[in-house]
Design an enzyme around this catalytic site. Structure first.
Site, short mmCIF file in Angstrom:
data_model
loop_
_atom_site.label_atom_id
_atom_site.label_comp_id
_atom_site.label_asym_id
_atom_site.label_seq_id
_atom_site.Cartn_x
_atom_site.Cartn_y
_atom_site.Cartn_z
N HIS A 166 -22.10 -28.36 20.08
CA HIS A 166 -23.09 -29.39 19.75
C HIS A 166 -22.84 -30.04 18.39
CE1 HIS A 166 -26.61 -31.75 20.02
NE2 HIS A 166 -27.44 -30.88 20.56
N ASP A 380 -18.97 -41.48 36.91
CA ASP A 380 -18.31 -41.61 38.21
C ASP A 380 -16.80 -41.47 38.01
OD1 ASP A 380 -17.24 -42.34 40.64
OD2 ASP A 380 -18.11 -44.34 40.68
#
Length: 461
Positions: A166, A380
Site C-alpha cells: 500500500h 478488461d
C-alpha cells in the site's frame, strides 16, 4: 448475510519473477509523506473475477497477461524495485528492476459455484489458494512490491488476483496500473495514461506546521479494558437494500435526509457497532474514513499514481454517540468530512512528519472506506470487464475488528444495494445482528404493505 464456504483444488505452478521487458533506470525515488505513513504499511489483496468468453476460445490468457505485465513494468518501473528504509524510518524506492512475483494456477471450480462468496473471499478457506502468499515475500522492505496470480477456472473464466504494498499506491493508483496492463494485453503499445511519479508534490512544508485538528492521531491510552479482543471474532456481511436505506433515512430529521448513502450507512454501523461492544460510557471512540483528495490538489498531474488519501476523523465518547439518535452520528461524520480542505491536507502532511509517521488513535477507532467508485471491475484484459472486482474482506486480517468498507452488491433477487463486511467479537456480533434484524423486519413489513397496496390497485383496474 452469511456466506457458505466450500472447498476446491488449486494446482499452482512455482512462483516466478516478471521483470520489465526492456532495461529500466537504476535510481532512487522519494516517496511522498502521504505514501510514507505508518497506517499504510500493509499489503492490499484484491480479486477480479472474469467470465468465459467463447469468442476468444484458444487465446492463452496467462501468456498474454504475463507479457503485458512485463511491458507495463517498463513504464511503471518503480513497481519492479524494492522499498528501503532510511534514517527516521523514512522509506524510499530503489528501482532495481528485480521484478514482481507471478503465479500461474488452475482450479477445478466454476464461477457459478462461488455464488455470493466472490466478495468475501479472504474470510473463506480458499482465499489463500487464489492469491498465494509466497513465504517471506510480504515484508515492507526488501521484498517484491507486487504479487499477481492468474487462476484459470473449469468454466473457462479466470481470476486475476493482485497483492500490492500500500505504500506505493492507493486504490485509484492501482486501478490505473491494472488498466495499463489491460490496454497492453488488448494490443496497445503503451498506456493511454502515462504514469507520473512526482511524489515531492505531496511532502511536508519547510518548516512543518500543524494548523488543523487531527483527532485521528490523538493517542488514547490502551488498557486491557480498551483493547479490542481478537481471539473469537465473527464475520458477517451486512446488506443494505434501497428500501432499508430509505427506512433508515426516514428516521433522520428533515435537514439531514439529503445526506449521502455512505454517510447514513457508516453512521448507522458505527453507532450500532459501538452499542454492541458494550463499552464504558466515558470511553472515547473514533470514526475514520479515507477520502480521495485528487480533485482538491490542483498541482497533481494526470497519471499520478501514489497515495492521495487523507483520513478525517471525529472523536467522541460512547455516551455522546450512543445516547443520541442516529442523526447525531450522521452530523459527526459530515463535520469530519467538511474539514477536508487544502489547508487540512498540508497540515496533515506536516503532522505525519512531526509525529514520526505515527499510527491512528489507539483505543476504539473504526475505519470505513467507500470503494464503490474506485473502478476495479472496469479492468478488461480482453475477455470483458470483471463480473466482480475489488478488495475482499482482506482488511480483517490487517485491522481485525476496526475496518469495514462499502461496496456495491447485487443479491440473488437481482436487487442492487450496498454491502458492508463487519468483524466483531462473537458476542458483540450477536447483539449487533439482533438490532439489525429488527430493522430488516421493519423493511419486510414495509415491503409487504407495499405489495398489498399494489394487489389492491391491480384488482381495481
Amino acid at each position: 448475510m452469511s456466506i457458505i464456504d466450500f472447498t476446491f483444488k488449486v494446482r499452482k505452478c512455482e512462483p516466478e519473477v516478471i521483470v520489465p521487458a526492456y532495461p529500466t533506470p537504476h535510481e532512487f525515488k522519494q516517496l511522498s509523506d502521504m505514501d510514507d505513513h505508518q497506517t499504510l504499511r500493509f499489503q492490499i489483496p484484491l480479486l477480479n473475477f472474469y467470465e468465459h468468453n467463447p469468442n476468444l476460445e484458444g487465446r492463452n490468457r496467462v501468456k498474454i497477461i504475463k507479457e503485458a505485465i512485463a511491458r507495463t513494468l517498463v513504464f511503471y518501473y518503480p513497481f519492479a524495485g524494492r522499498l528501503r528504509e532510511g534514517p527516521g524510518r523514512k522509506l524510499f524506492v530503489e528501482c532495481t528492476g528485480e521484478g514482481i512475483l507471478f503465479i500461474e494456477a488452475d482450479a477445478d471450480v466454476t464461477l457459478e459455484q462461488f455464488g455470493d462468496a466472490l466478495q468475501f473471499s479472504s474470510s473463506l478457506s480458499w482465499f489463500q489458494d487464489v492469491i498465494y502468499n509466497v513465504p517471506n515475500s510480504d515484508s515492507m522492505v526488501n521484498s517484491p512490491l507486487l504479487l499477481i496470480q492468474v487462476t484459470r477456472l473449469k468454466c473457462g473464466g479466470f481470476i486475476f488476483a493482485i497483492r500490492l504494498n500500500h505504500i506505493m499506491a492507493d486504490g485509484f493508483g492501482l486501478v490505473q496500473f491494472m488498466k495499463a496492463i489491460a490496454e497492453i494485453a488488448r494490443g496497445a503499445y503503451a498506456p493511454s495514461i502515462f504514469p507520473v511519479w512526482q511524489r515531492a508534490l505531496l511532502t511536508a512544508r519547510d518548516p512543518p506546521r500543524i494548523t488543523c485538528r487531527h483527532p485521528e492521531y490523538d493517542q488514547v491510552p490502551v488498557t486491557n479494558d480498551t483493547a479490542i479482543p481478537i481471539d473469537n471474532m465473527a464475520h458477517r456481511f451486512i446488506f443494505f437494500s434501497p428500501l432499508k436505506i430509505s427506512t433508515l433515512r426516514q428516521t433522520l430529521p428533515a435537514h439531514l435526509r439529503h445526506c449521502s448513502s455512505f454517510e447514513l450507512i457508516a453512521a448507522y454501523v458505527w453507532r450500532l457497532r459501538t452499542i454492541a461492544l458494550q463499552l464504558s460510557l466515558e470511553e472515547k471512540v473514533c470514526f475514520v474514513f479515507p477520502v480521495n483528495v485528487r480533485t482538491k490538489i490542483n498541482s497533481l498531474p494526470l497519471g499520478y499514481y501514489g497515495n492521495v488519501l487523507v483520513f478525517p476523523a471525529e472523536l467522541t465518547t460512547v455516551a455522546n454517540l450512543c445516547g443520541n439518535p442516529l442523526g447525531h452520528a450522521v452530523e459527526l461524520i459530515r463535520m469530519a468530512k467538511a474539514k477536508v480542505t487544502n489547508e487540512y491536507v498540508n497540515s496533515l502532511l506536516d503532522l505525519v512528519v512531526m509525529k514520526g509517521r505515527s499510527l491512528f488513535t489507539a483505543g476504539w477507532p473504526y475505519i470505513v472506506s467507500d470503494l464503490r467508485r474506485v473502478g476495479f471491475e472496469e479492468v478488461d484484459f480482453g475477455w470483458g470487464k470483471a463480473i466482480y472486482g475489488g478488495l475482499t474482506a482482506g482488511g480483517f486480517g490487517t485491522f481485525p475488528g476496526t475496518l469495514s468498507f462499502c461496496m456495491s452488491f447485487v443479491d440473488k433477487k437481482g436487487e442492487k444495494g450496498i454491502m458492508v463486511p463487519l468483524c466483531l467479537p462473537a458476542l458483540a456480533m450477536e447483539r449487533f445482528m439482533a438490532e439489525f434484524d429488527a430493522l430488516t423486519n421493519v423493511e419486510q413489513l414495509v415491503d409487504e404493505v407495499d405489495s398489498h397496496q399494489q394487489r389492491i390497485l391491480a384488482s381495481t383496474l
